[in-house]
Write an enzyme that holds these catalytic residues in place. Structure first.
Site: not given
Length: 386
Positions: A146, A162
């Site tokens: 990210e 996640d």
């Protein structure tokens, strides 16, 4: 993912003019910066790269091609419609490919062997959700980093919030993070399998039996792969302790403090004047693992910071051993028999101990994040799966 919305907003100071002693103005962040993806995986599979996110200049969601040119997503549908093919050919094993990162807040995905399947609803892009057994990406080996690139520089991280999957490291201007120790990839899975309490249930395999990933504990609880009461014993002991003692939370370091005491099923936090500023019902395991629901953290200056600190203390299991939070020493983390074994295992296998193993792993700066106000060159290195 949560990371992009949690990034700090950095406003460059205006340059002073006409004063000889003034420092030079910071160099402007370029419109795009190069990201070199190096494939050291040892795998023969084709690699596909995706750069997906939000155009910070317009707020539009879309994707960027290898040159960093933005393409807005077309309108989606109900049921979801296939998204345009945003894949960029990645490097073969032992090779490198350079793409341009635009001023985005988003993700750089990479997959092995197959292209990822993305779809568009009327509300935007549908991200892969491999906790769903019918997700078309369930049996594809992939992962993502990210980043946010804006006028304040580049923030880029590795993430396991996640899932834990294909290993990689990120870097900016020569500084790197997110790299596993040698043998760390297999060590994570082996440790989870050997940990009592059902933690091995987080591991997902492909039809051929090869390991694909370990789901986060939140997804494990939501899918039944991990017992829903995994953290309940610790949560109960915390609630019992602070029925007769005070939990002091200083979410901004030195300065403002809040004081928590449990009455019944509720922990009330007061400020220095004794006024109640926010309250939390006793959380369940899902709330702890996801840092949401009963531990919701709005983007404000009181409840959100307190909740972030509580969530970190629960996942790291430092709330019983230290009534002053956050606990600054990672030597004290994950020492209780009931703890976030997923986060514990991942941090233990990181070369620099840093990871984003749960949503607020950045409390106390223990996350695998690099910020460079003057980014010149970013890297994403695909590491061996061993």
């Amino acid at each position: 993912m949560r990371f992009a919305t949690r990034l700090p907003i950095v406003i460059a100071a205006a340059a002073l003019t006409g004063i000889l002693s003034a420092p030079p103005a910071p160099a402007a962040v370029p419109t795009t910066i190069p990201l070199t993806v190096t494939n050291n995986s040892g795998r023969a599979d084709a690699v596909y790269i995706y750069n997906l996110g939000t155009n910070l200049a317009t707020g539009q969601q879309g994707w960027a091609d290898a040159a960093g040119t933005f393409h807005a997503w077309p309108a989606g549908g109900n049921p979801p419609a296939p998204a345009p093919d945003a894949s960029i050919p990645g490097p073969a094993n032992g090779q490198a490919t350079t793409i341009q990162l635009p001023k985005f807040s988003g993700r750089v995905y990479f997959s092995y062997g197959q292209k990822l399947v993305f779809k568009l609803t009327t509300g935007g892009l549908v991200q892969p959700a491999v906790q769903n057994p019918s997700d078309p990406n369930r049996n594809i080996l992939f992962n993502w980093s990210e980043y946010t690139l804006n006028d304040g520089g580049l923030w880029i991280n590795s993430t396991q919030v996640d899932m834990f999957s294909a290993p990689y490291a990120v870097g900016v201007n020569g500084n790197t993070t997110g790299r596993l120790k040698p043998g760390g990839y297999n060590a994570v899975y082996n440790t989870l399998r050997d940990t009592a309490g059902g933690w091995g249930g987080l591991i997902q395999t492909a039809p051929d039996g090869s390991v694909l990933r370990a789901l986060s504990p939140l997804y494990g609880v939501e899918t039944g792969a991990l017992p829903a009461n995994a953290m309940d014993d610790y949560i109960n002991r915390v609630w019992s302790k602070y029925a007769s003692e005070t939990l002091t939370v200083a979410p901004f370091g030195e300065g403002t403090k809040y004081f928590g005491r449990v009455t019944g099923n509720v922990m009330n936090f007061t400020d220095g004047s004794g006024a109640v500023v926010t309250s939390f019902q006793k959380p369940d395991s899902a709330s702890v693992f996801g840092c949401f629901k009963l531990l919701d953290a709005p983007n404000d200056q009181i409840r959100g910071p307190i909740s972030r600190t509580l969530c970190a203390g629960f996942n790291r299991t430092t709330l019983l051993t230290n009534p002053n939070q956050p606990d600054p020493s990672n030597a004290n983390f994950y020492q209780d028999a009931v703890t976030n074994q997923y986060a514990k295992t991942i941090h233990a296998q990181m070369a620099d101990t840093r990871a984003y193993a749960f949503a607020f792993d950045d409390v106390g700066n223990h996350e695998s994040l690099i910020h460079a106000p003057n980014p010149q060159q970013a890297t994403l290195t695909l590491d061996p799966l061993n």
